[in-house]
Design an enzyme around this catalytic site. Structure first.
Site, PDB file in Angstrom:
ATOM      1  CD  GLN A  70      89.788   0.479  37.278  1.00 15.12           C
ATOM      2  OE1 GLN A  70      89.415   1.285  38.223  1.00 15.12           O
ATOM      3  NE2 GLN A  70      89.411   1.173  35.758  1.00 15.12           N
ATOM      4  N   GLY A  84      77.249  -8.616  41.764  1.00 19.92           N
ATOM      5  CA  GLY A  84      76.092  -8.950  42.730  1.00 19.92           C
ATOM      6  C   GLY A  84      76.162  -9.705  43.987  1.00 19.92           C
ATOM      7  CB  ILE A  85      79.392 -10.635  45.377  1.00 24.52           C
ATOM      8  CG1 ILE A  85      80.157 -11.380  44.752  1.00 24.52           C
ATOM      9  CG2 ILE A  85      79.908 -11.063  46.988  1.00 24.52           C
ATOM     10  CD1 ILE A  85      79.947 -12.875  44.541  1.00 24.52           C
ATOM     11  NE  ARG A  86      74.329  -6.194  46.463  1.00 27.61           N
ATOM     12  CZ  ARG A  86      74.878  -6.102  45.566  1.00 27.61           C
ATOM     13  NH1 ARG A  86      76.130  -6.575  45.289  1.00 27.61           N
ATOM     14  NH2 ARG A  86      74.679  -5.200  44.484  1.00 27.61           N
ATOM     15  NE  ARG A  92      76.458   3.939  35.430  1.00 29.06           N
ATOM     16  CZ  ARG A  92      77.715   3.918  36.104  1.00 29.06           C
ATOM     17  NH1 ARG A  92      78.345   4.906  36.929  1.00 29.06           N
ATOM     18  NH2 ARG A  92      78.732   3.302  35.469  1.00 29.06           N
ATOM     19  N   GLY A 130      81.624  -4.932  45.171  1.00 28.11           N
ATOM     20  CA  GLY A 130      81.873  -3.501  44.693  1.00 28.11           C
ATOM     21  C   GLY A 130      81.039  -2.816  45.891  1.00 28.11           C
ATOM     22  CG  HIS A 163      81.260  -1.655  35.343  1.00 20.65           C
ATOM     23  ND1 HIS A 163      82.572  -1.328  34.827  1.00 20.65           N
ATOM     24  CD2 HIS A 163      81.089  -0.649  36.025  1.00 20.65           C
ATOM     25  CE1 HIS A 163      83.076  -0.167  35.172  1.00 20.65           C
ATOM     26  NE2 HIS A 163      82.260   0.187  36.108  1.00 20.65           N
ATOM     27  CG  ASP A 192      83.039  -7.657  39.801  1.00 17.94           C
ATOM     28  OD1 ASP A 192      82.074  -7.454  38.713  1.00 17.94           O
ATOM     29  OD2 ASP A 192      84.033  -6.641  39.650  1.00 17.94           O
TER      30      ASP A 192
END
Ligand SMILES: Cc1cc2nc3c(=O)[nH]c(=O)nc-3n(C[C@H](O)[C@H](O)[C@H](O)COP(=O)(O)O)c2cc1C
Length: 420
Positions: free
Chosen positions: A161, A344-346, A200, A365, A311, A342
Site C-alpha cells: 500500500q 469492521g471485520i471481526r 484521534r 485491519g 479506513h 474492509d
C-alpha cells in the site's frame, strides 16, 4: 454434552475441517487451550486490552472523533441477515483467485502503518501469517519492516500500500513502487482516503507521539505491561523501515519520523492514480472507496480493483459504514473490476456477509493486530485460523459450498444505501 460428543458439531467439524488445520477444543495442547481461551475475536480484544499499555491499545482500537464511524461499521455488519438454504451437503471450498493468484480464503490482512505500536515486530508476524495461512498481506508504506524483508517472508502473498510523497515529483513514492516491483509484490494498493491527518482524541489524550517520547505517564503504562515491554526491547525494528534510506544523515527515529510528518500525504489525485497505473505493471487497487462514482473513476483510471473501506472509522466520523455502500459500489463496477472490502471485520461470518453483498474478498485491519496484542507473536496466525474456520462454518451452515453459492444467498441489509 461436550462439543466433541455432540454429533452435529462433529459433522460440521469434518465438513469444514479440510485444509483449515482446525480441531476440537478439548485436550491439553497449547492450540486447544488457545481455542478455549479465545473462541471469538471479542475474547482476544479483552486480552489485548488487559495486556497492552493503554496508549498501544487505544492507538489500534480508536477511531477518529467520538469513534462513531468504527461503531457504525460494527452495527451495520451486525444488522446483515443471510437466509440459509438447506439440503446442500458436501465439502466447503473457500479458496479464491484474486488477480491471477490463488489464496486459501477470501480474507486478507489490511495495511496498518506504525503497527509496531500494537505489537513489536508486527509487520514480520503479519507476513508470517500470510505465508502460513495462504492469505494476501498488504504491507503499508509505514510498516515496521521493509518491503524487501517482508517479501523474503511471504513471497508472492505480499501486496504493498502506497502513500504518496509528492516532493521532487514523487521521487520517493516512485522509488517505493520500483522497489515493490523488484521485490515481487503482486498488487499495488493506492490509498486515497487519508488526504489529511485525522484527529484521534484517544492518541491525543495519551500523549502518543511519533517518534515515541516516553513521558512519565507512558513509562508508567509500560511498567504495567511487562510482556509488551519485553517484546519491544527484543525487537530490532527501526520505525518506518521503508523510509529510513531516504532520510538525510543518520536515519534515527527523530529524523525518520520528521521526514514522514513533512513528506507524506495520505491522498492522491486521479491524475496521480493514472500516473502510478502507468508505472506499475501488475494489479492495481484503489483503497478507500465509498462512492460508486469514485469506484467508476478508479476503474476509468485503470484500476483492476477497488477496496471499499472507511479506513476502519479512523478518518471521518460521518463516513458511512463501509458495508452499507458495498452493494452500491459492487453494482456500479463489479462487472469491470475486483471488489474488495474492509472496515469492521471481526468474524468469519462478517467475511461471509461482505461476500454475500458483492465483495470478492474481505480484509481485516484491527483483527490481526488485536490477535498479536492479545495472544502474542503467533496471535495473528491464530486470527487467520479463527476467521477462516468461522467462514467455512458459516458457508456450510448457510448451504453455500463455494463462494459463488455465498453470493447467491438471500440477504437482508436494512441500512444499505447508494450515495448519489
Ligand atoms: C493501527 C492502524 C493503522 C492503519 N494504518 C493504515 C495505513 O498506513 N494505510 C492504510 O491504507 N490504512 C491503514 N489503516 C486502515 C486499514 O487498512 C483498514 O482500512 C482498517 O483497519 C479496516 O478496519 P478494521 O480495523 O475494522 O478491520 C490502519 C488501521 C489501523 C487500525
Amino acid at each position: 454434552m461436550s462439543r466433541d460428543a455432540d454429533p452435529l458439531h462433529a459433522l460440521t467439524w469434518r465438513t469444514t475441517r479440510a485444509g483449515a488445520g482446525w480441531g476440537p477444543a478439548s485436550g491439553r495442547s497449547p492450540e486447544a487451550r488457545r481455542r478455549r481461551r479465545f473462541p471469538t475475536m471479542a475474547d482476544l480484544e479483552r486480552a489485548a486490552r488487559r495486556r497492552s499499555p493503554r496508549f498501544a491499545f487505544d492507538f489500534v482500537d480508536g477511531g477518529t472523533g467520538e469513534d462513531l464511524g468504527a461503531a457504525r461499521n460494527r452495527a451495520a455488519l451486525d444488522g446483515v441477515e443471510i437466509v440459509p438454504r438447506y439440503g446442500r451437503i458436501g465439502p466447503v471450498e473457500a479458496g479464491v483467485e484474486l488477480f491471477g493468484h490463488r489464496y486459501e480464503a477470501p480474507l486478507g490482512i489490511a495495511p496498518t502503518g506504525n503497527d509496531g505500536v500494537a505489537w513489536p515486530d508486527a509487520s514480520r508476524r503479519l507476513a508470517e501469517t500470510a505465508a502460513a495461512a495462504g492469505l494476501p498481506y498488504v504491507a503499508g508504506t509505514l510498516a515496521s519492516a521493509s518491503i524487501e524483508q517482508l517479501a523474503d517472508i511471504c513471497g508472492d502473498r505480499l501486496w504493498f500500500q502506497l502513500y504518496g510523497m509528492p516532493r521532487d515529483d514523487h521521487r520517493v513514492s516512485i522509488d517505493l513502487v520500483r522497489r515493490a516491483e523488484v521485490a515481487g509484490v503482486q498488487t499495488l494498493v493506492l490509498a486515497l482516503d487519508a488526504p489529511v491527518r485525522s484527529k484521534r482524541p484517544r492518541d491525543l489524550r495519551n500523549g502518543l507521539s511519533v517518534p515515541f517520547r516516553p513521558s512519565p505517564r507512558l513509562v508508567a503504562q509500560l511498567a504495567l505491561q511487562p510482556a509488551w515491554t519485553r517484546a519491544a526491547l527484543r525487537s530490532r525494528v527501526p520505525l518506518f523501515a521503508n523510509i529510513a534510506r531516504y532520510v538525510d544523515g543518520t536515519p534515527d527515529l527523530t529524523r525518520v519520523a520528521g521526514f514522514v510528518q513533512r513528506e507524506l500525504r495520505g491522498g492522491l489525485s486521479w491524475d496521480e492514480v493514472r500516473r502510478f497505473r502507468a508505472l506499475w505493471p501488475r494489479a492495481l487497487v484503489v483503497k478507500g472507496i465509498l462512492h460508486p462514482d469514485d469506484a467508476r473513476e478508479a476503474v476509468d483510471a485503470g484500476a483492476d480493483g477497488v477496496l471499499v473501506s472507511n479506513h476502519g472509522g479512523r478518518q471521518s466520523d460521518a463516513a458511512p459504514a463501509a458495508i452499507d455502500v458495498l452493494s452500491a459500489v459492487a453494482e456500479a463496477v463489479g462487472d469491470r473490476c475486483t471488489v474488495l472490502f474492509d472496515s469492521g471485520i471481526r468474524s468469519g461470518l462478517d467475511v461471509a456477509r461482505a461476500l454475500a453483498l458483492g465483495a470478492d474478498a474481505a480484509f481485516g485491519g484491527r483483527a490481526f493486530l488485536t490477535g498479536l496484542a492479545g495472544a502474542g507473536d503467533d496471535g495473528a496466525s491464530y486470527v487467520a485460523e479463527l476467521l477462516t474456520e468461522e467462514l467455512r462454518t458459516a458457508m456450510a451452515q448457510h448451504g453455500a459450498l463455494d463462494l459463488d453459492g455465498l453470493r447467491r444467498l438471500a440477504v437482508r441489509h436494512p441500512t444499505s444505501w447508494s450515495p448519489k
